[in-house]
Write a protein that holds these residues in place. Structure first.
Motif, PDB file in Angstrom:
ATOM      1  N   ILE A 446       0.838  -1.202   0.000  1.00 42.55           N
ATOM      2  CA  ILE A 446       0.000   0.000   0.000  1.00 42.55           C
ATOM      3  C   ILE A 446       0.874   1.254   0.000  1.00 42.55           C
ATOM      4  O   ILE A 446       1.784   1.381   0.835  1.00 42.55           O
ATOM      5  N   PRO A 447       0.620   2.166  -0.917  1.00 42.99           N
ATOM      6  CA  PRO A 447       1.473   3.359  -1.039  1.00 42.99           C
ATOM      7  C   PRO A 447       1.092   4.417  -0.004  1.00 42.99           C
ATOM      8  O   PRO A 447       0.641   5.501  -0.350  1.00 42.99           O
ATOM      9  N   ALA A 448       1.279   4.065   1.252  1.00 40.07           N
ATOM     10  CA  ALA A 448       0.993   5.028   2.320  1.00 40.07           C
ATOM     11  C   ALA A 448       2.124   4.941   3.324  1.00 40.07           C
ATOM     12  O   ALA A 448       2.643   3.856   3.594  1.00 40.07           O
ATOM     13  N   TRP A 449       2.518   6.111   3.835  1.00 42.66           N
ATOM     14  CA  TRP A 449       3.634   6.174   4.783  1.00 42.66           C
ATOM     15  C   TRP A 449       3.178   6.894   6.054  1.00 42.66           C
ATOM     16  O   TRP A 449       2.380   7.833   5.973  1.00 42.66           O
ATOM     17  N   TYR A 450       3.697   6.423   7.169  1.00 38.38           N
ATOM     18  CA  TYR A 450       3.252   6.967   8.451  1.00 38.38           C
ATOM     19  C   TYR A 450       4.339   7.797   9.103  1.00 38.38           C
ATOM     20  O   TYR A 450       5.504   7.412   9.107  1.00 38.38           O
ATOM     21  N   GLY A 451       3.882   8.879   9.666  1.00 38.93           N
ATOM     22  CA  GLY A 451       4.781   9.685  10.484  1.00 38.93           C
ATOM     23  C   GLY A 451       4.814   9.134  11.886  1.00 38.93           C
ATOM     24  O   GLY A 451       4.108   8.176  12.203  1.00 38.93           O
ATOM     25  N   PRO A 452       5.636   9.745  12.727  1.00 41.66           N
ATOM     26  CA  PRO A 452       5.813   9.232  14.088  1.00 41.66           C
ATOM     27  C   PRO A 452       4.514   9.259  14.900  1.00 41.66           C
ATOM     28  O   PRO A 452       4.314   8.447  15.792  1.00 41.66           O
ATOM     29  N   ASP A 453       3.612  10.175  14.552  1.00 39.87           N
ATOM     30  CA  ASP A 453       2.369  10.255  15.314  1.00 39.87           C
ATOM     31  C   ASP A 453       1.251   9.458  14.678  1.00 39.87           C
ATOM     32  O   ASP A 453       0.097   9.547  15.075  1.00 39.87           O
ATOM     33  N   GLY A 454       1.605   8.664  13.647  1.00 43.89           N
ATOM     34  CA  GLY A 454       0.575   7.833  13.043  1.00 43.89           C
ATOM     35  C   GLY A 454      -0.147   8.515  11.890  1.00 43.89           C
ATOM     36  O   GLY A 454      -0.960   7.902  11.206  1.00 43.89           O
ATOM     37  N   LYS A 455       0.126   9.748  11.656  1.00 45.37           N
ATOM     38  CA  LYS A 455      -0.463  10.464  10.511  1.00 45.37           C
ATOM     39  C   LYS A 455       0.080   9.839   9.224  1.00 45.37           C
ATOM     40  O   LYS A 455       1.271   9.558   9.116  1.00 45.37           O
ATOM     41  N   PHE A 456      -0.798   9.579   8.263  1.00 43.08           N
ATOM     42  CA  PHE A 456      -0.284   8.920   7.066  1.00 43.08           C
ATOM     43  C   PHE A 456      -0.333   9.812   5.835  1.00 43.08           C
ATOM     44  O   PHE A 456      -1.109  10.769   5.767  1.00 43.08           O
ATOM     45  N   PHE A 457       0.532   9.474   4.904  1.00 45.85           N
ATOM     46  CA  PHE A 457       0.644  10.233   3.658  1.00 45.85           C
ATOM     47  C   PHE A 457       0.593   9.258   2.494  1.00 45.85           C
ATOM     48  O   PHE A 457       1.426   8.357   2.409  1.00 45.85           O
ATOM     49  N   VAL A 458      -0.371   9.453   1.650  1.00 45.14           N
ATOM     50  CA  VAL A 458      -0.531   8.565   0.497  1.00 45.14           C
ATOM     51  C   VAL A 458       0.177   9.204  -0.685  1.00 45.14           C
ATOM     52  O   VAL A 458      -0.096  10.365  -1.015  1.00 45.14           O
ATOM     53  N   ALA A 459       1.117   8.489  -1.252  1.00 44.13           N
ATOM     54  CA  ALA A 459       1.901   9.097  -2.318  1.00 44.13           C
ATOM     55  C   ALA A 459       2.463   8.040  -3.246  1.00 44.13           C
ATOM     56  O   ALA A 459       2.553   6.861  -2.909  1.00 44.13           O
ATOM     57  N   GLU A 460       2.871   8.514  -4.405  1.00 41.73           N
ATOM     58  CA  GLU A 460       3.442   7.646  -5.433  1.00 41.73           C
ATOM     59  C   GLU A 460       4.728   6.979  -4.944  1.00 41.73           C
ATOM     60  O   GLU A 460       4.947   5.799  -5.171  1.00 41.73           O
ATOM     61  N   THR A 461       5.560   7.772  -4.268  1.00 40.22           N
ATOM     62  CA  THR A 461       6.836   7.238  -3.783  1.00 40.22           C
ATOM     63  C   THR A 461       7.080   7.733  -2.370  1.00 40.22           C
ATOM     64  O   THR A 461       6.434   8.673  -1.906  1.00 40.22           O
ATOM     65  N   LYS A 462       8.064   7.126  -1.744  1.00 36.67           N
ATOM     66  CA  LYS A 462       8.416   7.557  -0.400  1.00 36.67           C
ATOM     67  C   LYS A 462       8.867   9.014  -0.407  1.00 36.67           C
ATOM     68  O   LYS A 462       8.535   9.807   0.485  1.00 36.67           O
ATOM     69  N   GLY A 463       9.580   9.374  -1.468  1.00 35.81           N
ATOM     70  CA  GLY A 463      10.049  10.747  -1.593  1.00 35.81           C
ATOM     71  C   GLY A 463       8.893  11.738  -1.556  1.00 35.81           C
ATOM     72  O   GLY A 463       8.913  12.735  -0.842  1.00 35.81           O
TER      73      GLY A 463
END
Length: 922
Positions: A446-463
């Motif tokens: 799944i193209p989603a990344w989490y910050g330290p507080d659990g907030k997620f960011f959906v994006a094409e790449t990690k960058g």
RNA sequence: GGGCGGUUAGCUCAGCGGUAGAGCACUACGUUGACAUCGUAGGGGUCACUGGUUCGAUCCCAGUACCGCCCACCA
């Protein structure tokens, strides 16, 4: 010279290679109409089963048919990564290896690598099996739902990411905490569709939940009229459950608001046994007063109904189990432990036993009922599904479903047979949010990344995600990618366009999307068809196919679903080995009537293998007689003279028309039946027999024309039969064609025959039909009265019109030969002692003084007469019915009159014959 | 509980408002120079049951009985 058998084992692989080598399966160049099908991608590690064989045979018939009709055909092949199924196989391999390795000890990367290796090792198998069937896919375009792991631009993965991100941006994908179906075996969430409800033997335990503080109430049970049936003082409320272990997480006991039995205690607290907590008695519409005790324990975190009740009533929900369904501790809102320590760590089924025992020990068990209960099982793991409260990704299926429903309502997409649209609507109109995250490792991450507080960011790449995070947090933060992968069907749903290069705007998409037809079994209408519809419309703006042909499921002879555990699996490859792919294909096509299931009997396959042999030998006959000089351009079937040739041209045209019509309507069985009957019962049984005298006779125009016509007709058969039996037809085409430099093409890409309406010759049909009926009648009589097969007898035609007489003269040689006659002649009187039969208004007389079997003859005549009497009685009954005469259509009434006249005429002739016979017999 | 199918020859299945069909199996006969993986002929069915519509029903409608499948949260 052809051998007397076709050897599929040797020929089929050779022919298949030739097709592939000549790029026969690639869409032809040019701007002709296109025809496209995407294959339902089989599991990459799967093995071809009968369902695949049927599914792909039908697709191949359509593709080959349309290809021959000149269309630019794309049959898009590929395989599916099949998340759970494949991961399961590899996990099992690890377990079977006996070492200590498992998925977790290997770690994610190593495990996924292991699966890829398994895919690479076994992934070709099913493709090769499809090739053995003769599937004419464009293999140069083969795709895999996970794409190519070595390709940095992995377009299949890009398609999935784009789909996910777009849906997320449109608010159609969201993350939510809710109750999901949890598979403790695979330790993942699964969708509703992957849950199979089965009825099993279980128990229904009835417990006492004591009222807090030792209070009592009067429990009154009444009948429908309000009369008291039963009454007692109680200090408890009775609840019933099939899953006692969940009581540890109860948040309340619910009763129906109208249930007067419990009215006195609604709002009071009960002491939850074992857990020793106080929980309220509440009212809710959910409990059914007539079921069990009418009181329901509410375990919000482990039951879908209870979850809804808990939400409505704001009850606490205590997760009771971990991902392997072992009991865990859970705090209540004040931080106090909910789970008694003794159960912590127990497996859920052990906990169940312990709870039952402990309840009993406290004297709170009322009774245990044996009961059939419905239980949810994981369709892959086979273990009981546990509803669990977890965070997952969901697709707003309801929104996506609307245009997908509309497309079918408006007829933009048609189901064939149409009644499957009902099934489709039923599901689509009641669709639930689609849980698309899986706690697996094999799949699209799944193209989603989490910050330290659990907030997620959906994006094409990690960058890109980091960029988003920077904006959000105002500084650079480390992100971790979501561990989960997507449901396999999320990527399969993109198949009709991801395989054609989406999200790029490719020429393939322009030419071949939407596809023409989807061919599939009804078992995946929800899983796959519905998802393709939703995603196809959303991303491409139009539905992914115009028609959905839904075929049956293949069962064994007794109608049972084939399954390994039942041991009734028929392996299509074994049938291919034994009978050849053509025979299996023809069987499947012939049995593909639009029913629910196909019960496959091996004898049918053998029968159609024989059909191939029959065709082969007919071709061999043609070859022996030099009927091989087919030069389609130099031969005009409309220009033949001999009636028998005009007749076969006419019959051929009729058959080809039928096959086209039936295939266009997906009536594979009727199409197959038409070409089968024509080949065997018309061409072989009659035409070849009828032309033998000409072929054996002197050279000349007649022989020349007949050779050409026979070659032509055989050629048409090869063409029309090719979609069904591609191998034997290709082989014969190759063997019998004279390959000139300008005729290098193979049958697979040759043009489908076109027929002029003028090819039909009703007069020739009538004439040959008369000959056939005459011969058949004579043979029948001979057989009935036991004339030895070898005996030749004289035949005389008496009566009949001029046409009949002319025909007899014209075909006397043929008739003598086919009916084994010594002679045939025309007379005005029936020869004495002749055996008689009736053909139209003529009498056929066989003079068999030496060989006649009087008894047999009498029996035969009596039987015939009785039958005619029967017919006449029936007809008279109709004709004497005024209502019939006045209300039935004229032609029906006329037909009855005609039939009566014929029957009466025949009866009088046969009666005379019987009288004569009696006088001779004496 | 909803929904959808099915019930036609011994078996597996087509068909369908107006004389019930196929393949396999079965019976008899057959070494006629394409074919015994064959040929010729034949036996075998009140088209599940009950009503209704119709001049006429295996076919359309309603109900019943079995069989099967799908969906559904009766603890």
């Amino acid at each position: 010279m052809l051998d007397n058998h076709f050897d599929p084992k040797v020929a089929e692989p050779r022919i298949y290679n030739e097709w592939e080598r000549s790029d026969a399966f690639k869409p032809r160049e040019g701007d002709a109409e296109t025809f496209s099908i995407v294959i339902p991608p089989p599991n990459v590690t799967g093995v071809l089963h009968m369902g695949h064989a049927l599914n792909n045979t039908l697709q191949d018939v359509l593709c080959r048919f349309e290809r021959m009709r000149g269309k630019r055909v794309l049959w898009q092949p590929g395989t599916d990564h099949a998340g759970i199924a494949t991961q399961m196989v590899v996990e099992r391999q690890l377990a079977d290896a006996g070492g200590n390795e498992d998925r977790r000890s290997l770690g994610r990367d190593a495990f996924v690598d292991r699966v890829w290796r398994w895919k690479e090792e076994s992934g070709g198998a099913i493709i090769n099996q499809l090739k053995r069937l003769g599937a004419s896919c464009d293999w140069s375009r083969e795709r895999f739902t996970l794409g190519d792991r070595n390709d940095p631009d992995n377009q299949m993965a890009a398609a999935v990411r784009k789909a996910f991100i777009d849906l997320y941006k449109d608010g159609l994908i969201y993350r939510d905490k809710r109750l999901v179906n949890w598979d403790p075996q695979f330790q993942t969430a699964i969708s509703d569709l992957e849950v199979e409800n089965r009825e099993i033997d279980g128990h229904f335990w009835h417990f006492k939940y004591p009222i807090a503080g030792g209070e009592t109430y009067t429990y009154v049970e009444r009948d429908e009229d309000g009369n008291v049936l039963f009454e007692e003082e109680r200090d408890y409320i009775s609840i019933a459950t099939t899953r006692p272990e969940t009581m540890l997480g109860d948040g309340a006991v619910a009763v129906h608001p109208s249930d007067e039995r419990y009215a006195p205690i609604v709002g009071k607290m009960v002491r939850l046994p074992l857990a020793d907590r106080l929980i309220p008695i509440i009212t809710d519409e959910y409990p059914d007063p007539d079921f069990g005790s009418g009181a329901v324990k509410i375990t919000g975190a482990h039951d879908f109904n209870d979850y809804a009740v808990a939400k409505r009533n704001d009850l606490p929900m205590y997760p009771l189990m971990d991902e392997r369904a072992r009991m865990i501790q859970s705090p209540d809102k004040d931080g106090n432990p909910v789970m008694p320590e003794k159960y912590v760590g127990m497996d859920r089924f052990d906990a169940r036993k312990a709870v039952v025992q402990d309840i009993g020990a406290q004297g709170l068990m009322i009774e245990v009922e044996d009961k059939k209960i419905q239980q949810p099982f994981g369709d892959r793991s086979g273990v009981v599904i546990e509803p669990m409260l977890t965070d997952q990704w969901y697709v707003d299926a309801e929104t996506l479903a609307q245009p997908a429903i509309k497309a079918v309502e408006t007829g933009d997409v048609k189901f064939v047979p149409d009644n499957w649209s009902k099934t489709y609507f039923e599901w689509m109109r009641n669709i639930e949010p689609w849980c698309i995250s899986r706690q697996l490792w094999w799949g699209h991450r799944i193209p989603a990344w989490y910050g330290p507080d659990g907030k997620f960011f959906v994006a094409e790449t990690k960058g890109h995600a980091i960029d988003q995070a920077k904006e959000h947090y105002g500084e650079h933060v480390e992100l971790t990618q979501d561990e989960d992968v997507l449901d396999t069907w999320f990527s399969s749903g993109l198949w009709p366009f991801s395989t054609m290069g989406w999200p790029d705007e490719t020429a393939e998409l322009k030419d071949f999307y939407p596809t023409s037809t989807l061919v599939t079994g009804f078992d995946i209408i929800f899983f796959w068809v519905a998802r393709m519809m939703m995603q196809g419309i959303h991303f491409m703006g139009e539905p992914p196919f115009k028609e959905v042909y839904v075929h049956a499921l293949v069962r064994d002879e007794k109608g049972a679903k084939m399954s390994k555990s039942k041991g009734n699996v028929i392996d299509p490859l074994k049938l291919v080995d034994e009978y050849g792919a053509d025979a299996l294909r023809f069987t499947l096509a012939a049995m593909a009537a639009q029913g629910r299931d196909i019960k496959l009997a091996e004898s049918r396959v053998a029968g159609y293998r024989n059909f191939g042999t029959k065709l082969w030998n007919a071709a061999r006959f043609c070859q022996m007689n030099e009927c091989t000089l087919w030069e389609p351009d130099a031969f005009d079937p409309l220009n033949v003279d001999l009636t028998v040739n005009r007749w076969i041209v006419s019959e051929t045209a009729k058959t080809a028309d039928t096959v086209v019509r039936e295939l266009e309507a997906y009536r594979f069985n009727d199409a197959a039946g038409a070409i089968y009957r024509f080949t065997w019962n018309v061409f072989c049984d009659w035409y070849l027999e009828l032309i033998k005298p000409v072929l054996n006779g002197e050279d000349g125009a007649a022989k020349d024309e007949t050779r050409k016509t026979a070659a032509w007709a055989l050629n048409q058969i090869l063409h029309v039969l090719h979609p069904f039996m591609p191998f034997v037809t290709e082989e014969l085409w190759g063997e019998l064609s004279e390959f000139g430099p300008e005729r290098q093409n193979m049958l697979v890409v040759d043009a489908w025959p076109e027929f002029d309406a003028a090819a039909r010759a009703p007069d020739a049909e009538a004439e040959i039909d008369w000959v056939i009926r005459l011969v058949t009648e004579i043979r029948s009589v001979r057989s009935d009265i036991n004339v030895p097969a070898g005996a030749k007898v004289p035949m005389t035609l008496v009566g009949g019109d001029d046409e009949a007489k002319a025909r007899l003269e014209r075909y006397s040689d043929l008739i003598e030969r086919l009916a084994r006659l010594e002679s045939c002649s025309i007379a005005s009187e029936i020869p004495a002692g002749a055996v008689q039969a009736v053909l139209d208004d003529a009498t056929i007389a066989l003079t068999l003084t030496n060989v006649i079997d009087f008894e047999a003859e009498r029996a035969r005549l009596e039987k015939e007469i009785a039958k005619l009497n029967d017919d006449i009685t029936k007809i008279d009954k109709k004709l004497s019915n005024e209502q019939f005469v006045s209300k039935a259509p004229e032609h029906v009434v006329a037909e009855q009159h005609e039939r009566r006249t014929d029957a009466v005429g025949a009866r009088s002739k046969l009666s005379d014959a019987l009288t004569t016979l009696a006088s001779i017999g004496e």
